[in-house]
Design an enzyme around this catalytic site. Structure first.
Site, mmCIF file in Angstrom:
data_model
loop_
_atom_site.group_PDB
_atom_site.id
_atom_site.type_symbol
_atom_site.label_atom_id
_atom_site.label_comp_id
_atom_site.label_asym_id
_atom_site.label_seq_id
_atom_site.Cartn_x
_atom_site.Cartn_y
_atom_site.Cartn_z
ATOM 1 N N ASP A 68 0.840 -1.191 0.000
ATOM 2 C CA ASP A 68 0.000 0.000 0.000
ATOM 3 C C ASP A 68 0.885 1.255 0.000
ATOM 4 O O ASP A 68 2.122 1.154 0.092
ATOM 5 C CB ASP A 68 -0.906 -0.059 1.243
ATOM 6 C CG ASP A 68 -2.245 0.614 1.015
ATOM 7 O OD1 ASP A 68 -2.350 1.423 0.074
ATOM 8 O OD2 ASP A 68 -3.181 0.346 1.792
ATOM 9 N N ASP A 101 -10.881 2.569 -3.149
ATOM 10 C CA ASP A 101 -11.279 1.324 -2.475
ATOM 11 C C ASP A 101 -12.740 0.974 -2.754
ATOM 12 O O ASP A 101 -13.613 1.836 -2.689
ATOM 13 C CB ASP A 101 -11.164 1.488 -0.950
ATOM 14 C CG ASP A 101 -9.733 1.612 -0.492
ATOM 15 O OD1 ASP A 101 -8.820 1.628 -1.332
ATOM 16 O OD2 ASP A 101 -9.539 1.705 0.737
HETATM 17 C C1 GLA Z 1 -6.012 1.337 1.732
HETATM 18 C C2 GLA Z 1 -6.155 0.261 0.664
HETATM 19 C C3 GLA Z 1 -7.191 -0.761 1.093
HETATM 20 C C4 GLA Z 1 -6.783 -1.364 2.430
HETATM 21 C C5 GLA Z 1 -6.589 -0.276 3.468
HETATM 22 C C6 GLA Z 1 -5.974 -0.827 4.740
HETATM 23 O O1 GLA Z 1 -7.180 2.112 1.845
HETATM 24 O O2 GLA Z 1 -6.503 0.815 -0.566
HETATM 25 O O3 GLA Z 1 -7.337 -1.762 0.105
HETATM 26 O O4 GLA Z 1 -5.614 -2.119 2.241
HETATM 27 O O5 GLA Z 1 -5.719 0.749 2.995
HETATM 28 O O6 GLA Z 1 -5.800 0.146 5.717
#
Ligand code: GLA
Length: 418
Positions: free
Chosen positions: A157, A218
């Site tokens: 990430d 997301d």
């Molecule tokens: C980001 C990523 C998600 C998840 C969260 C975890 O938002 O895009 O897919 O992994 O972090 O905190």
């Protein structure tokens, strides 16, 4: 001679820098904790749903016993919030000892014994999005650590990071992963952060360094979220389709089939669209309580076969009917086969849609035998000039597979397979 020398030099430098793990020849399939289980670390109040080794072991058991593994789902992926709040005395990461008493190595062994694979989560910045230790300044150590544990996939990430440095930082991680000698499927969030920061994305570089990559925001547990993701992929398709292929796939995020929001029609739609997009099929749901109608969608072997087609070509939107909210998407498959999805944004009633076959980007002049994938029935043989009519439910799909008819024709005085 000169040309081959140049080629050798080019290949040499490519091999040294690029990801060379041979993985993700087709879109990876598995389970990923985040969308459904988030950063629930309260194992006292919620032992069944907190991020703990027990959760991943129970999901692994379901994958094996309920047919998901046999259908192709093999990665069990940990997301954020697995770590202890700080590194150890040697700066090594380690899992929260109360929630992961066997450690990540123990969990990886558990997966491997079942014929599954384990994925893990790191963050390129100073902290993970959930506030756990980041990998900045520790990329090499963390690559070695996860390889020693026997991890098979890494999602990296990009929270709490200088996005401008990702185009050098992520490739650095690729080198460290290569250097471990362990094939670790690399999932990069880098392009999504560049998009968010308004930085132009060099997809050639991304594809050289990552197996799969997030492009967009997301996914959440809502149909609206699924629609907005599909919109993004349609808008960017001319950029995204050419970079996908065996070893490299755009990732529109997890499947939310079997969670709280999608109807059965919407769930079929997400499954079909993710197959058309050649997207990773990473479920984020509770396999312990999922109901049979949703499980059947996730296990639909004909849709999975389209997703997993060897040619690895990503599909795209080819028609949009503004009045009734219906779109047609097509994905070319191996051996001249096409898959077509009629996708409805309508919130009204089921609609008849009639389209001339050749408008679906079916490219040759061959006739096609068309089958309805979910209904599992043949619709007949269609010439390019024939019209095909389907009946599409609101928020739903009709998914078709069009197989070219093997007919002989005369061309330049020779008989050839048409
Ligand atoms: C980001 C990523 C998600 C998840 C969260 C975890 O938002 O895009 O897919 O992994 O972090 O905190």
């Amino acid at each position: 001679m000169w040309a081959s020398a140049v080629l050798l030099v080019l290949l040499g430098s490519f091999g040294a820098n690029a990801l060379d793990n041979g993985l993700a020849r087709t879109p990876p399939m598995g389970w990923l904790a985040w969308e459904r289980f988030r950063c629930n670390v309260n194992c006292t109040a919620d032992p069944k749903n907190c991020v703990s080794e027990k959760l991943f072991m129970e999901m692994a058991d379901r994958l094996v016993e309920d047919g998901y593994k046999d259908a192709g789902y093999e990665y069990v992926n940990i997301d954020d919030c697995w770590m202890a709040k700080q590194r150890d005395a040697n700066n090594k990461l380690y899992a929260d000892p109360e929630r992961f008493p066997s450690g990540i190595k123990g969990l990886a062994d558990y997966m491997h014994k079942k014929g599954l694979k384990l994925g893990i989560y790191l963050d390129y910045g100073t902290k993970t999005c959930g506030g756990y230790p980041g990998s900045l300044d520790y990329l090499e150590l963390d690559a070695k650590t996860i390889a020693d544990w026997g991890v098979d996939m890494l999602k990296m990430d990009g929270c709490y990071a200088d996005v401008k440095t990702m185009k050098t930082g992520y490739p650095q991680m690729t080198k460290y992963l290569n250097a471990t000698g362990r094939p670790i499927l690399f999932s990069c969030s880098w392009p999504d952060y560049e998009r968010g920061a308004g930085i132009p994305i060099n997809y050639t570089l991304v594809a050289e360094n990552c197996n799969i990559w997030r492009n967009y925001v997301d996914i959440q547990d809502s149909w609206q979220s699924v629609l907005s993701i599909i919109d993004y992929y349609a808008k960017e398709q001319d950029t995204l389709v050419p970079v996908a292929g065996p070893g490299n796939f755009n990732d529109p995020d997890m499947l939310i089939i079997g969670d709280f929001s999608l109807s059965v029609e919407q769930a079929k739609a997400q499954m079909a669209m993710w197959a058309i997009l050649a997207a990773p099929l990473l479920m984020s749901n509770d396999l312990r309580t999922i109901t049979p109608e949703y499980r059947d969608i996730l296990l639909n072997k004909d849709v999975i076969a389209i997703s997993q087609d060897n040619a690895g070509i990503m599909g795209k939107r080819v028609l949009q009917h503004h009045a009734n909210g219906i779109e047609a998407w097509t994905r070319p498959l191996s051996n001249g086969v096409f898959s077509i999805v009629f996708f409805s944004r309508s919130v009204k009633e089921p609609e008849f849609v009639t389209v001339v076959m050749k408008a679906l980007a079916v490219s040759s002049d061959t006739s096609y035998e068309v089958t309805d994938v979910y209904a599992q029935k043949s619709m007949g043989v269609f010439k390019p000039t024939d019209s095909i009519t389907v009946y599409v439910n609101p928020n739903g799909v009709v998914m078709l597979k069009a197989t070219p008819q093997k007919v002989w024709k005369v061309e330049n005085n020779m008989i050839v397979l048409n």
